[in-house]
Design an enzyme around this catalytic site. Structure first.
Site, PDB file in Angstrom:
ATOM      1  N   LYS A 270       0.439  -1.237   0.061  1.00 30.14           N
ATOM      2  CA  LYS A 270       0.114  -0.258   0.284  1.00 30.14           C
ATOM      3  C   LYS A 270       0.974   1.232   0.118  1.00 30.14           C
ATOM      4  O   LYS A 270       1.698   0.860   0.557  1.00 30.14           O
ATOM      5  CB  LYS A 270      -1.019  -0.129   1.521  1.00 30.14           C
ATOM      6  CG  LYS A 270      -1.661  -1.477   2.002  1.00 30.14           C
ATOM      7  CD  LYS A 270      -2.889  -1.117  -0.195  1.00 30.14           C
ATOM      8  CE  LYS A 270      -3.668  -2.380   0.177  1.00 30.14           C
ATOM      9  NZ  LYS A 270      -4.740  -2.687  -0.437  1.00 30.14           N
TER      10      LYS A 270
ATOM     11  N   HIS B 105      -6.278 -12.719  -7.885  1.00 34.70           N
ATOM     12  CA  HIS B 105      -6.689 -11.856  -7.346  1.00 34.70           C
ATOM     13  C   HIS B 105      -8.313 -11.510  -8.110  1.00 34.70           C
ATOM     14  O   HIS B 105      -8.545 -12.135  -9.355  1.00 34.70           O
ATOM     15  CB  HIS B 105      -6.094 -10.750  -6.972  1.00 34.70           C
ATOM     16  CG  HIS B 105      -6.729  -9.408  -6.739  1.00 34.70           C
ATOM     17  ND1 HIS B 105      -7.562  -8.747  -6.846  1.00 34.70           N
ATOM     18  CD2 HIS B 105      -6.363  -9.144  -5.449  1.00 34.70           C
ATOM     19  CE1 HIS B 105      -8.087  -8.056  -5.354  1.00 34.70           C
ATOM     20  NE2 HIS B 105      -7.468  -7.800  -4.944  1.00 34.70           N
TER      21      HIS B 105
END
Length: 485
Positions: free
Chosen positions: A176, A294
């Site tokens: 992140k 994902h």
């Protein structure tokens, strides 16, 4: 209008429009064969449409039918190739919705092709006007069909052997912010997280090759970080390098480069499509690489209860397709995940055989014919203070990914990773000692935090963070009589 054609005194053919239930698509006495593919649909007919006719229409439009009778049906084994709806039940507590059980002959499907399967099962039928909504809830895939697929490229057992890590969940974190970092700073995040105690780090779904960071630059810095962390900790580490790209040629190029750099794992997104997923799974099997998927985009069609495709079906398709990891929900995190339903997803990924378990949303027995097991991944809004709940709900064959719960730690990324590792080790020790770690969890974590400042900081920071929202997708399993009786 329905006109009969008579040949030598015998009626051979009727032209015009007929009800689907009168064309052979509704057979309440049909006994499904062991080799049939069975689909369970949630059907919501338009007002005034007979539910039996609506269910028969789904069978017809997902197999051989069109809007009118066609004479070329007589050139095929039409009775064999017609899908057969054999049971219709009202959905408990959902007025106007019905479960339709439909059997398909195995010869309707190309062996080993998810794209071909889905072209029928979730093709034009989902736009059929007589239906308000349609959802594919579950499927029974026969062993004869399952055996035509590769299955997970690596599987849980071999992945653990490759990582040399046993008896506990694996730990990971998504880098992140997901977008905007330079390659150098991105690699530094990877290094700090792996050095602090995580097993994996991960690209997020939408980091590919953008102006702020070319894919090759990211791969180089990430693998430098992996190698440095491995040397420092003595543990095998990995980072999911996202090879998702515009073309298969680009994806193969990126995957090959990841392999050249020494990566043990590459990543793809669900949005690349079923053919691309199977192609990458075959590449991963051939090249001894773990393949992480994902599930980006799935909620556009899995989240609503009355229309789309249940994630349990997506999980089944992805196990066939051959991925090694799939995001499957956390229950306690920020993303959609009813506990009972999520258990069903995890069982699909990890078991050799799934018995019918209606309370978990599994409507059929499913045998996996010795396909490798698929490692579920839990991510999205989880932190160290939930470790006892995560271990209890999800078991040990899972990757727990603490993105914000690692990188948002007040003492830094490495401290965040250490907090998660210490919390996990404390919980595993308690489990192995036979303690009631679920109920004693807060006490176990508090004691571990006495000798681990990063864990104490994590518990203090996120102690009141919960995501207690009602799930939009829960099992419907109250026993009900069939409307076909």
């Amino acid at each position: 209008m329905n006109e009969a054609v008579t040949i030598r005194g015998k009626e051979r053919y009727k032209s015009g429009v007929m009800e689907y239930k009168k064309m052979g698509y509704w057979e309440p006495d049909y006994e499904p064969k062991d080799t049939d593919v069975i689909a369970l649909f949630r059907v919501t007919p338009q007002d005034g449409v007979d539910p039996i006719e609506a269910a028969a229409a789904v069978a017809g439009e997902s197999s051989t039918a069109t809007w009118t009778v066609v004479w070329t049906d007589r050139l095929t084994a039409a009775e064999k190739y017609r899908a057969k709806c054999y049971r219709v039940d009202p959905v408990p507590n959902s007025l106007g919705q019905y479960f339709a059980y439909i059997a398909y002959d195995l010869d309707l499907f190309e062996p080993g092709s998810i794209s071909n399967l889905t072209a029928s099962i979730i093709g034009n039928v989902f736009g059929f006007k007589p239906l308000k909504a349609l959802r594919l809830e579950d499927m029974r895939l026969p062993i004869a069909y399952v055996k035509t697929f590769q299955g997970p490229a690596t599987g849980i057992v071999v992945e653990r052997e490759r990582m040399d890590k046993f008896g506990r969940p694996l730990l990971g974190a998504t880098v992140k912010p997901k977008l905007g970092l330079s390659g150098r700073n991105y690699g530094r995040v990877v290094y700090e997280a792996l050095k602090g105690g995580l097993d994996f780090t991960k690209d997020d779904e939408n980091i590919n090759s953008q102006p702020f960071m070319h894919w090759r630059e990211r791969f180089q810095y990430c693998m430098e970080a992996v190698n440095k962390a491995q040397a420092q900790t003595g543990e095998i580490k990995g980072t999911y390098l996202n090879v998702t790209a515009a073309t298969m040629e680009d994806m193969y190029e990126r995957a090959e480069y990841a392999k050249e750099l020494g990566s043990i794992i590459v990543m793809i997104d669900l949005v690349i499509g079923y053919t691309a997923i199977q192609s990458m799974a075959k590449w991963a099997r051939k090249n001894d690489m773990i393949l992480h998927l994902h599930r980006a985009g799935h909620s556009t069609y899995t989240r609503q209860r009355n229309h789309g495709v249940s994630f349990r079906v997506i999980a089944k398709w992805m196990r066939l397709a051959g991925v090694d990891h799939i995001h499957a929900g956390t229950v306690v995190g920020k993303l959609e995940g009813d506990p009972a339903t999520t258990k069903g997803y995890y069982d699909i990924c990890r078991e050799d055989f799934n018995p019918m378990t209606l309370e978990n949303g599994l409507f059929f027995d499913q045998h996996w014919a010795s396909l490798n097991k698929l490692m579920p991944v839990a991510s999205g809004g989880i932190h160290a203070g939930q470790m006892h709940q995560l271990l209890h709900l999800l078991g040990e064959d899972v990757v727990l990914q603490f993105g914000g719960g690692t990188i948002g730690h007040p003492m830094g990324i490495a401290a965040g990773a250490t907090a998660n590792r210490v919390a996990l080790e404390a919980m595993i020790l308690a489990r192995n000692e036979g303690r009631d770690y679920l109920h004693e969890g807060p006490e176990i974590l508090a004691k571990a935090a006495q000798t681990c400042t990063p864990l104490k900081a994590a518990l203090d920071t996120w102690k009141n963070v919960t995501f207690n929202y009602e799930s939009t997708d829960t099992p419907d399993y109250a026993p009900t009589p069939s409307v076909s009786v």
